[in-house]
Design a protein around this motif. Structure first.
Motif, PDB file in Angstrom:
ATOM      1  N   ILE A 176       0.837  -1.201   0.000  1.00 48.81           N
ATOM      2  CA  ILE A 176       0.000   0.000   0.000  1.00 48.81           C
ATOM      3  C   ILE A 176       0.873   1.253   0.000  1.00 48.81           C
ATOM      4  CG2 ILE A 176      -1.698   1.321   1.324  1.00 48.81           C
ATOM      5  CD1 ILE A 176      -2.776  -1.381   2.360  1.00 48.81           C
ATOM      6  N   MET A 177       1.912   1.250   0.835  1.00 46.43           N
ATOM      7  CA  MET A 177       2.804   2.410   0.887  1.00 46.43           C
ATOM      8  C   MET A 177       3.599   2.554  -0.403  1.00 46.43           C
ATOM      9  SD  MET A 177       1.611   3.190   3.722  1.00 46.43           S
ATOM     10  CE  MET A 177       2.370   4.809   3.704  1.00 46.43           C
ATOM     11  N   ASN A 178       3.969   1.436  -1.024  1.00 51.48           N
ATOM     12  CA  ASN A 178       4.675   1.496  -2.308  1.00 51.48           C
ATOM     13  C   ASN A 178       3.797   2.126  -3.383  1.00 51.48           C
ATOM     14  OD1 ASN A 178       6.895   0.261  -1.158  1.00 51.48           O
ATOM     15  ND2 ASN A 178       6.374  -1.784  -1.901  1.00 51.48           N
ATOM     16  N   ARG A 179       2.504   1.858  -3.318  1.00 51.85           N
ATOM     17  CA  ARG A 179       1.584   2.459  -4.292  1.00 51.85           C
ATOM     18  C   ARG A 179       1.473   3.969  -4.081  1.00 51.85           C
ATOM     19  NH1 ARG A 179      -3.567  -1.547  -5.615  1.00 51.85           N
ATOM     20  NH2 ARG A 179      -2.308  -3.367  -6.204  1.00 51.85           N
ATOM     21  N   ILE A 180       1.467   4.381  -2.821  1.00 49.76           N
ATOM     22  CA  ILE A 180       1.399   5.816  -2.541  1.00 49.76           C
ATOM     23  C   ILE A 180       2.601   6.527  -3.160  1.00 49.76           C
ATOM     24  CG2 ILE A 180       1.567   7.541  -0.688  1.00 49.76           C
ATOM     25  CD1 ILE A 180      -0.124   5.665   1.028  1.00 49.76           C
ATOM     26  N   PHE A 185      -0.398   5.532  -9.106  1.00 48.71           N
ATOM     27  CA  PHE A 185      -1.460   5.300  -8.132  1.00 48.71           C
ATOM     28  C   PHE A 185      -1.774   6.592  -7.386  1.00 48.71           C
ATOM     29  CE2 PHE A 185       0.540   1.191  -8.768  1.00 48.71           C
ATOM     30  CZ  PHE A 185      -0.541   0.319  -8.829  1.00 48.71           C
ATOM     31  N   PRO A 186      -2.930   6.650  -6.699  1.00 50.23           N
ATOM     32  CA  PRO A 186      -3.220   7.823  -5.858  1.00 50.23           C
ATOM     33  C   PRO A 186      -2.123   7.998  -4.812  1.00 50.23           C
ATOM     34  CG  PRO A 186      -5.189   6.491  -6.178  1.00 50.23           C
ATOM     35  CD  PRO A 186      -4.045   5.693  -6.738  1.00 50.23           C
ATOM     36  N   ASN A 187      -1.958   9.209  -4.305  1.00 50.39           N
ATOM     37  CA  ASN A 187      -0.866   9.479  -3.369  1.00 50.39           C
ATOM     38  C   ASN A 187      -1.335   9.659  -1.931  1.00 50.39           C
ATOM     39  OD1 ASN A 187      -2.121  11.940  -3.533  1.00 50.39           O
ATOM     40  ND2 ASN A 187      -0.308  13.095  -4.144  1.00 50.39           N
ATOM     41  N   THR A 188      -2.509   9.113  -1.602  1.00 51.48           N
ATOM     42  CA  THR A 188      -2.996   9.145  -0.234  1.00 51.48           C
ATOM     43  C   THR A 188      -3.424   7.746   0.170  1.00 51.48           C
ATOM     44  OG1 THR A 188      -5.311   9.578  -0.839  1.00 51.48           O
ATOM     45  CG2 THR A 188      -3.869  11.498  -0.533  1.00 51.48           C
ATOM     46  N   VAL A 189      -3.500   7.494   1.468  1.00 51.79           N
ATOM     47  CA  VAL A 189      -3.923   6.180   1.968  1.00 51.79           C
ATOM     48  C   VAL A 189      -5.344   5.849   1.524  1.00 51.79           C
ATOM     49  CG1 VAL A 189      -4.420   4.829   4.040  1.00 51.79           C
ATOM     50  CG2 VAL A 189      -2.318   6.175   3.910  1.00 51.79           C
ATOM     51  N   ILE A 193      -6.401   2.721  -1.120  1.00 55.71           N
ATOM     52  CA  ILE A 193      -7.222   1.615  -0.616  1.00 55.71           C
ATOM     53  C   ILE A 193      -8.595   1.579  -1.275  1.00 55.71           C
ATOM     54  CG2 ILE A 193      -8.404   0.742   1.447  1.00 55.71           C
ATOM     55  CD1 ILE A 193      -5.913   1.530   3.032  1.00 55.71           C
ATOM     56  N   PHE A 194      -9.176   2.759  -1.534  1.00 54.67           N
ATOM     57  CA  PHE A 194     -10.512   2.785  -2.129  1.00 54.67           C
ATOM     58  C   PHE A 194     -10.494   2.946  -3.644  1.00 54.67           C
ATOM     59  CE2 PHE A 194     -11.581   4.192   2.272  1.00 54.67           C
ATOM     60  CZ  PHE A 194     -12.356   3.089   2.595  1.00 54.67           C
ATOM     61  N   GLN A 195      -9.341   2.806  -4.256  1.00 52.08           N
ATOM     62  CA  GLN A 195      -9.300   2.819  -5.718  1.00 52.08           C
ATOM     63  C   GLN A 195     -10.149   1.653  -6.226  1.00 52.08           C
ATOM     64  OE1 GLN A 195      -5.390   2.371  -7.494  1.00 52.08           O
ATOM     65  NE2 GLN A 195      -5.964   3.681  -9.207  1.00 52.08           N
ATOM     66  N   PRO A 196     -11.081   1.905  -7.136  1.00 53.62           N
ATOM     67  CA  PRO A 196     -12.005   0.857  -7.577  1.00 53.62           C
ATOM     68  C   PRO A 196     -11.290  -0.423  -8.022  1.00 53.62           C
ATOM     69  CG  PRO A 196     -12.696   2.976  -8.425  1.00 53.62           C
ATOM     70  CD  PRO A 196     -11.357   3.203  -7.776  1.00 53.62           C
ATOM     71  N   GLY A 197     -11.727  -1.543  -7.445  1.00 50.61           N
ATOM     72  CA  GLY A 197     -11.199  -2.845  -7.832  1.00 50.61           C
ATOM     73  C   GLY A 197      -9.836  -3.196  -7.280  1.00 50.61           C
ATOM     74  N   ALA A 198      -9.292  -2.342  -6.388  1.00 56.98           N
ATOM     75  CA  ALA A 198      -7.914  -2.553  -5.933  1.00 56.98           C
ATOM     76  C   ALA A 198      -7.791  -3.654  -4.887  1.00 56.98           C
ATOM     77  CB  ALA A 198      -7.340  -1.251  -5.395  1.00 56.98           C
ATOM     78  N   LEU A 223       5.673   1.404   8.023  1.00 57.47           N
ATOM     79  CA  LEU A 223       5.931   2.839   8.054  1.00 57.47           C
ATOM     80  C   LEU A 223       7.371   3.145   8.471  1.00 57.47           C
ATOM     81  CD1 LEU A 223       2.630   4.215   9.634  1.00 57.47           C
ATOM     82  CD2 LEU A 223       3.322   4.285   7.240  1.00 57.47           C
ATOM     83  N   ASN A 224       7.951   2.233   9.226  1.00 54.31           N
ATOM     84  CA  ASN A 224       9.337   2.408   9.649  1.00 54.31           C
ATOM     85  C   ASN A 224      10.327   1.887   8.615  1.00 54.31           C
ATOM     86  OD1 ASN A 224       8.831   3.686  12.121  1.00 54.31           O
ATOM     87  ND2 ASN A 224       8.531   1.733  13.182  1.00 54.31           N
ATOM     88  N   GLY A 225       9.824   1.451   7.465  1.00 56.27           N
ATOM     89  CA  GLY A 225      10.715   1.069   6.373  1.00 56.27           C
ATOM     90  C   GLY A 225      10.783  -0.406   6.042  1.00 56.27           C
ATOM     91  N   ALA A 226      10.147  -1.278   6.835  1.00 55.74           N
ATOM     92  CA  ALA A 226      10.172  -2.710   6.540  1.00 55.74           C
ATOM     93  C   ALA A 226       9.369  -3.006   5.271  1.00 55.74           C
ATOM     94  CB  ALA A 226       9.605  -3.504   7.712  1.00 55.74           C
ATOM     95  N   ASP A 227       9.942  -3.784   4.360  1.00 54.78           N
ATOM     96  CA  ASP A 227       9.255  -4.144   3.125  1.00 54.78           C
ATOM     97  C   ASP A 227       9.641  -5.560   2.691  1.00 54.78           C
ATOM     98  OD1 ASP A 227       7.951  -4.394   0.751  1.00 54.78           O
ATOM     99  OD2 ASP A 227       8.991  -2.762  -0.279  1.00 54.78           O
ATOM    100  N   PRO A 228       9.009  -6.565   3.284  1.00 58.23           N
ATOM    101  CA  PRO A 228       9.303  -7.944   2.897  1.00 58.23           C
ATOM    102  C   PRO A 228       8.942  -8.244   1.443  1.00 58.23           C
ATOM    103  CG  PRO A 228       8.124  -7.854   4.989  1.00 58.23           C
ATOM    104  CD  PRO A 228       8.055  -6.486   4.388  1.00 58.23           C
ATOM    105  N   SER A 229       8.105  -7.393   0.825  1.00 60.26           N
ATOM    106  CA  SER A 229       7.707  -7.622  -0.567  1.00 60.26           C
ATOM    107  C   SER A 229       8.784  -7.201  -1.555  1.00 60.26           C
ATOM    108  CB  SER A 229       6.420  -6.852  -0.875  1.00 60.26           C
ATOM    109  OG  SER A 229       6.679  -5.464  -1.088  1.00 60.26           O
ATOM    110  N   THR A 230       9.779  -6.488  -1.061  1.00 54.08           N
ATOM    111  CA  THR A 230      10.893  -5.988  -1.878  1.00 54.08           C
ATOM    112  C   THR A 230      10.414  -5.092  -3.024  1.00 54.08           C
ATOM    113  OG1 THR A 230      11.843  -8.197  -1.482  1.00 54.08           O
ATOM    114  CG2 THR A 230      13.130  -6.681  -2.814  1.00 54.08           C
ATOM    115  N   GLY A 231       9.588  -4.126  -2.675  1.00 51.59           N
ATOM    116  CA  GLY A 231       9.163  -3.136  -3.657  1.00 51.59           C
ATOM    117  C   GLY A 231       7.950  -3.491  -4.485  1.00 51.59           C
ATOM    118  N   ALA A 232       7.196  -4.505  -4.109  1.00 50.03           N
ATOM    119  CA  ALA A 232       6.020  -4.921  -4.883  1.00 50.03           C
ATOM    120  C   ALA A 232       4.932  -3.858  -4.856  1.00 50.03           C
ATOM    121  CB  ALA A 232       5.465  -6.234  -4.347  1.00 50.03           C
ATOM    122  N   ILE A 233       4.177  -3.779  -5.936  1.00 47.24           N
ATOM    123  CA  ILE A 233       3.000  -2.909  -5.961  1.00 47.24           C
ATOM    124  C   ILE A 233       1.715  -3.704  -6.235  1.00 47.24           C
ATOM    125  CG2 ILE A 233       4.194  -0.777  -6.579  1.00 47.24           C
ATOM    126  CD1 ILE A 233       3.515  -1.310  -9.490  1.00 47.24           C
TER     127      ILE A 233
END
Length: 262
Positions: A176-180, A185-189, A193-198, A223-233
């Motif tokens: 979600i944060m990577n999409r922001i 993608f939209p630049n807000t939480v 999250i409410f982007q249609p079909g997301a 939020l503290n920087g952890a990203d186990p997805s390694t940059g996934a969107i």
């Protein structure tokens, strides 16, 4: 002469009436709580004075923290859903007769001609409104996140991945944060999250389940920087995915039941 006097008297009455109706709205007392809502159903994309009324009353209660601009965007949509949830109504983000009535009743003393510039804390505490809406609760990538943003993130993680290992929940929050951060993608939480079909949890209503501490912890770690997805969107569950398109995305790794992609 008599006819002239009759016409003069009639003209005086008419001018007096005009003066009455031209009396400025600003002279209404501050406690005036009349509604300027229309009878139409307000939905995301609606615009007009009744949307301003909606935003003003939601802000008065502490549910809305944005600008009162008469445009029903994601911030207003989230505030409406939060209000509906707190008042035990159907949570659909649409403002029909029931939501309007509840909102007007909950905002006695609100002046639609002088909407609040900031949250009225007393009203919010009495009605269950989230007075934290106007408080900056965290930051991410130089952006301030509100208490509602954090709550919505935890709701999304819980709704999407409550059965997943903790590292998988952190990965969902990171996506979600990577999409922001991604210009596609939209630049807000709420926007992401409410982007249609997301997200499936939004479509089936599980977004409104109460998150547990594990989901909130996953959000904090992301939020503290952890990203186990390694940059996934993107991510998907291969056992339930029906979209052929998602299989075409470059896959990064699998965590639990989800495959994470670019």
């Amino acid at each position: 002469m008599k006819r002239w006097k009759v016409w003069t008297a009639a003209l005086s009455v008419a001018l007096a009436s005009l003066c009455i109706y031209a009396e400025p709205i600003r002279d209404l007392p501050q406690g005036h709580d009349a509604s300027v809502f229309t009878t139409r159903t307000l939905v995301r994309g609606s615009q007009g004075i009744d949307v301003r009324e909606l935003q003003g009353r939601l802000k008065f209660l502490g549910y809305y923290k944005g600008t009162i601009d008469g445009s029903y965007g994601y911030g207003t949509y989230w505030a409406v859903r939060n209000f509906q949830n707190k008042f035990g109504m159907k949570v659909d983000g649409k403002v029909g007769a029931q939501t309007r009535t509840r909102l007007v009743r909950a905002t006695k003393g609100y002046n639609p001609y002088n909407p609040p510039k900031q949250t009225a804390g007393g009203s919010g505490s009495k009605t269950g409104g989230n007075s934290g809406n106007s408080t900056r609760a965290a930051s991410y990538g130089g952006k301030s996140l509100s208490a509602n943003d954090l709550k919505l993130l935890a709701n999304a993680v819980y709704g999407e991945a409550r059965g997943e290992p903790h590292v998988g929940q952190v990965a969902i929050a990171a996506v979600i944060m990577n999409r922001i951060d991604n210009p596609n993608f939209p630049n807000t939480v709420p926007g992401v999250i409410f982007q249609p079909g997301a997200f499936t949890a939004v479509a089936d209503g599980q977004i409104w389940l109460t998150p547990n501490e594990n989901a909130r912890k996953a959000v904090r770690e992301a939020l503290n920087g952890a990203d186990p997805s390694t940059g996934a969107i993107y991510y998907f569950n291969p056992a339930t995915a029906t979209s052929k398109w998602i299989w075409s995305r470059p896959q990064i790794k699998r965590i639990g039941r989800h495959i994470f992609c670019r």
